[in-house]
Design a protein around this motif. Sequence first.
Motif, PDB file in Angstrom:
ATOM      1  N   ARG A 248      -3.286  -7.040 -15.278  1.00 17.43           N
ATOM      2  CA  ARG A 248      -4.025  -6.102 -16.124  1.00 17.43           C
ATOM      3  C   ARG A 248      -5.460  -5.869 -15.663  1.00 17.43           C
ATOM      4  O   ARG A 248      -5.981  -4.754 -15.792  1.00 17.43           O
ATOM      5  CB  ARG A 248      -4.049  -6.627 -17.565  1.00 17.43           C
ATOM      6  N   ILE A 249      -6.121  -6.906 -15.161  1.00 18.99           N
ATOM      7  CA  ILE A 249      -7.551  -6.809 -14.871  1.00 18.99           C
ATOM      8  C   ILE A 249      -7.811  -6.627 -13.371  1.00 18.99           C
ATOM      9  O   ILE A 249      -8.269  -5.575 -12.936  1.00 18.99           O
ATOM     10  CB  ILE A 249      -8.309  -8.047 -15.396  1.00 18.99           C
ATOM     11  N   LYS A 250      -7.503  -7.632 -12.565  1.00 15.81           N
ATOM     12  CA  LYS A 250      -7.838  -7.552 -11.133  1.00 15.81           C
ATOM     13  C   LYS A 250      -7.137  -6.385 -10.441  1.00 15.81           C
ATOM     14  O   LYS A 250      -7.763  -5.608  -9.722  1.00 15.81           O
ATOM     15  CB  LYS A 250      -7.488  -8.871 -10.435  1.00 15.81           C
ATOM     16  N   PHE A 251      -5.827  -6.270 -10.650  1.00 12.68           N
ATOM     17  CA  PHE A 251      -5.089  -5.205  -9.974  1.00 12.68           C
ATOM     18  C   PHE A 251      -4.721  -4.090 -10.938  1.00 12.68           C
ATOM     19  O   PHE A 251      -3.853  -3.261 -10.635  1.00 12.68           O
ATOM     20  CB  PHE A 251      -3.856  -5.798  -9.287  1.00 12.68           C
ATOM     21  N   GLY A 252      -5.413  -4.085 -12.079  1.00  9.43           N
ATOM     22  CA  GLY A 252      -5.302  -2.994 -13.033  1.00  9.43           C
ATOM     23  C   GLY A 252      -6.641  -2.296 -13.133  1.00  9.43           C
ATOM     24  O   GLY A 252      -6.902  -1.317 -12.435  1.00  9.43           O
ATOM     25  N   ALA A 253      -7.543  -2.840 -13.970  1.00  8.22           N
ATOM     26  CA  ALA A 253      -8.850  -2.219 -14.187  1.00  8.22           C
ATOM     27  C   ALA A 253      -9.687  -2.175 -12.908  1.00  8.22           C
ATOM     28  O   ALA A 253     -10.328  -1.168 -12.601  1.00  8.22           O
ATOM     29  CB  ALA A 253      -9.602  -2.957 -15.294  1.00  8.22           C
ATOM     30  N   LEU A 254      -9.710  -3.279 -12.150  1.00  6.83           N
ATOM     31  CA  LEU A 254     -10.546  -3.318 -10.944  1.00  6.83           C
ATOM     32  C   LEU A 254     -10.004  -2.408  -9.851  1.00  6.83           C
ATOM     33  O   LEU A 254     -10.769  -1.709  -9.171  1.00  6.83           O
ATOM     34  CB  LEU A 254     -10.658  -4.755 -10.428  1.00  6.83           C
TER      35      LEU A 254
ATOM     36  N   LEU B 178       0.731  -2.478  -4.300  1.00  2.00           N
ATOM     37  CA  LEU B 178       0.755  -3.156  -2.999  1.00  2.00           C
ATOM     38  C   LEU B 178       0.301  -2.230  -1.873  1.00  2.00           C
ATOM     39  O   LEU B 178      -0.223  -2.697  -0.855  1.00  2.00           O
ATOM     40  CB  LEU B 178       2.172  -3.674  -2.704  1.00  2.00           C
ATOM     41  N   ALA B 179       0.479  -0.930  -2.040  1.00  2.00           N
ATOM     42  CA  ALA B 179       0.039   0.025  -1.021  1.00  2.00           C
ATOM     43  C   ALA B 179      -1.478   0.065  -0.894  1.00  2.00           C
ATOM     44  O   ALA B 179      -2.002   0.570   0.108  1.00  2.00           O
ATOM     45  CB  ALA B 179       0.573   1.423  -1.352  1.00  2.00           C
ATOM     46  N   HIS B 180      -2.191  -0.470  -1.880  1.00  2.00           N
ATOM     47  CA  HIS B 180      -3.648  -0.394  -1.875  1.00  2.00           C
ATOM     48  C   HIS B 180      -4.300  -1.771  -2.008  1.00  2.00           C
ATOM     49  O   HIS B 180      -5.420  -1.887  -2.515  1.00  2.00           O
ATOM     50  CB  HIS B 180      -4.122   0.519  -3.013  1.00  2.00           C
ATOM     51  N   VAL B 181      -3.589  -2.814  -1.560  1.00  2.00           N
ATOM     52  CA  VAL B 181      -4.094  -4.184  -1.692  1.00  2.00           C
ATOM     53  C   VAL B 181      -4.132  -4.854  -0.323  1.00  2.00           C
ATOM     54  O   VAL B 181      -3.222  -4.679   0.490  1.00  2.00           O
ATOM     55  CB  VAL B 181      -3.195  -4.997  -2.656  1.00  2.00           C
ATOM     56  N   LEU B 182      -5.194  -5.614  -0.076  1.00  2.00           N
ATOM     57  CA  LEU B 182      -5.323  -6.412   1.143  1.00  2.00           C
ATOM     58  C   LEU B 182      -5.570  -7.870   0.768  1.00  2.00           C
ATOM     59  O   LEU B 182      -6.385  -8.160  -0.114  1.00  2.00           O
ATOM     60  CB  LEU B 182      -6.485  -5.920   2.005  1.00  2.00           C
ATOM     61  N   PHE B 183      -4.861  -8.788   1.450  1.00  2.00           N
ATOM     62  CA  PHE B 183      -5.067 -10.224   1.288  1.00  2.00           C
ATOM     63  C   PHE B 183      -5.370 -10.834   2.665  1.00  2.00           C
ATOM     64  O   PHE B 183      -4.496 -11.422   3.305  1.00  2.00           O
ATOM     65  CB  PHE B 183      -3.824 -10.893   0.694  1.00  2.00           C
TER      66      PHE B 183
END
Length: 372
Positions: free
Chosen positions: A98-104, A156-161
Amino acid sequence: MSGGVDSSVTAYLLSSAGYDCIGVTMRLYDAETSGRDPARACGNLADIEDARAVARRLGIPFTVLDCRDAFERDVIEAFCRAYELGTTPNPCAICNQRIKFGALLAHARELGCEYLATGHYARVAQLESGSFALMKAVDRTKDQSYFLYGLTQEELAHVLFPLGGLTKQGDVRRIAREHGFENAAKRDSQGICFVPDNDFATFIERRRGRALPEGDIVGTDSTVLGRHRGAIRYTVGQRKGLGVAAARPLYVTGIDARANTVTLGDEADLMSGALIADSWTWSAPAPDTEARLDAAPLRAAARIRYHQADQAVRVRRALPPECAAGPVPVRGEALRIDFDEPQRAVAPGQAVVLYDGDVVLGGGRILCAAGA
């Protein structure tokens, strides 16, 4: 950027690779109102300054994003309500979704950023089909894929680890030391960030402004064994601190919020051959996985707690009567997961995550244990 070593090294790696980076620290809540020591709370002034110092060293812009309202609504209040309903929530998984990969992530997209990068230990791989796979980290001791099951293909298309292929001690802390980051030796955060000393019951009592109601501690045959000072002070599988004298070891085998009772039984009573999970999210491409599920029971591996070894399972859609056995109403898609080997202390409210080797297929909320 939390101010810790992981997100700092993440920012360094991406900056060094030529990305245009913006450092962001989320302010999640006011420590004083939660009763937590302000020096140990998420988004405290010291952590913000640590993150700002790293951003300054890297020459990247830095900002603080106020997420207090969303965190209060979607994480803290949801956490309290789950306990009051007799389940054991997983706030880190909810916060990620909800927060890190939602709002942020939404904020990052509003800024025109193509990616959101974090210091999580996990990997994202793009497949030949163009879809994405969420995968376990190389450093199995730090792997956080269990908490990230809520990431969909769109996210996942817009996330980097960037840390997914590194080890914490051998790589990440070394990089931080070599580049003079003052937080190179900073300890890892532990426990629930907004709960002082992991004392959930006292936190909820303070928040609600009243003591938890007392109730009966009963045996599996409904015999009253003693009294409790709030059912949420107990967790399924707990043995110590029960406040009941017995000739043999007893364990918490169930919590009934409506009846306000805690049930104790033998260790054998903790074993379950299956569970029902709802609120299901597919990290793998949903149409492909749903098709496999419809064709036959899906063979996979599952975890019902962080750092648990993978357990072989068979997965099918849950039937309405199976869902009715849970302590709370079913939400969204519900699946039945049968284990090849019985599992100990299946806790309603916790996350169950499915894997295919290193790849996360998806996950959901444990609704209840089920018989074989």
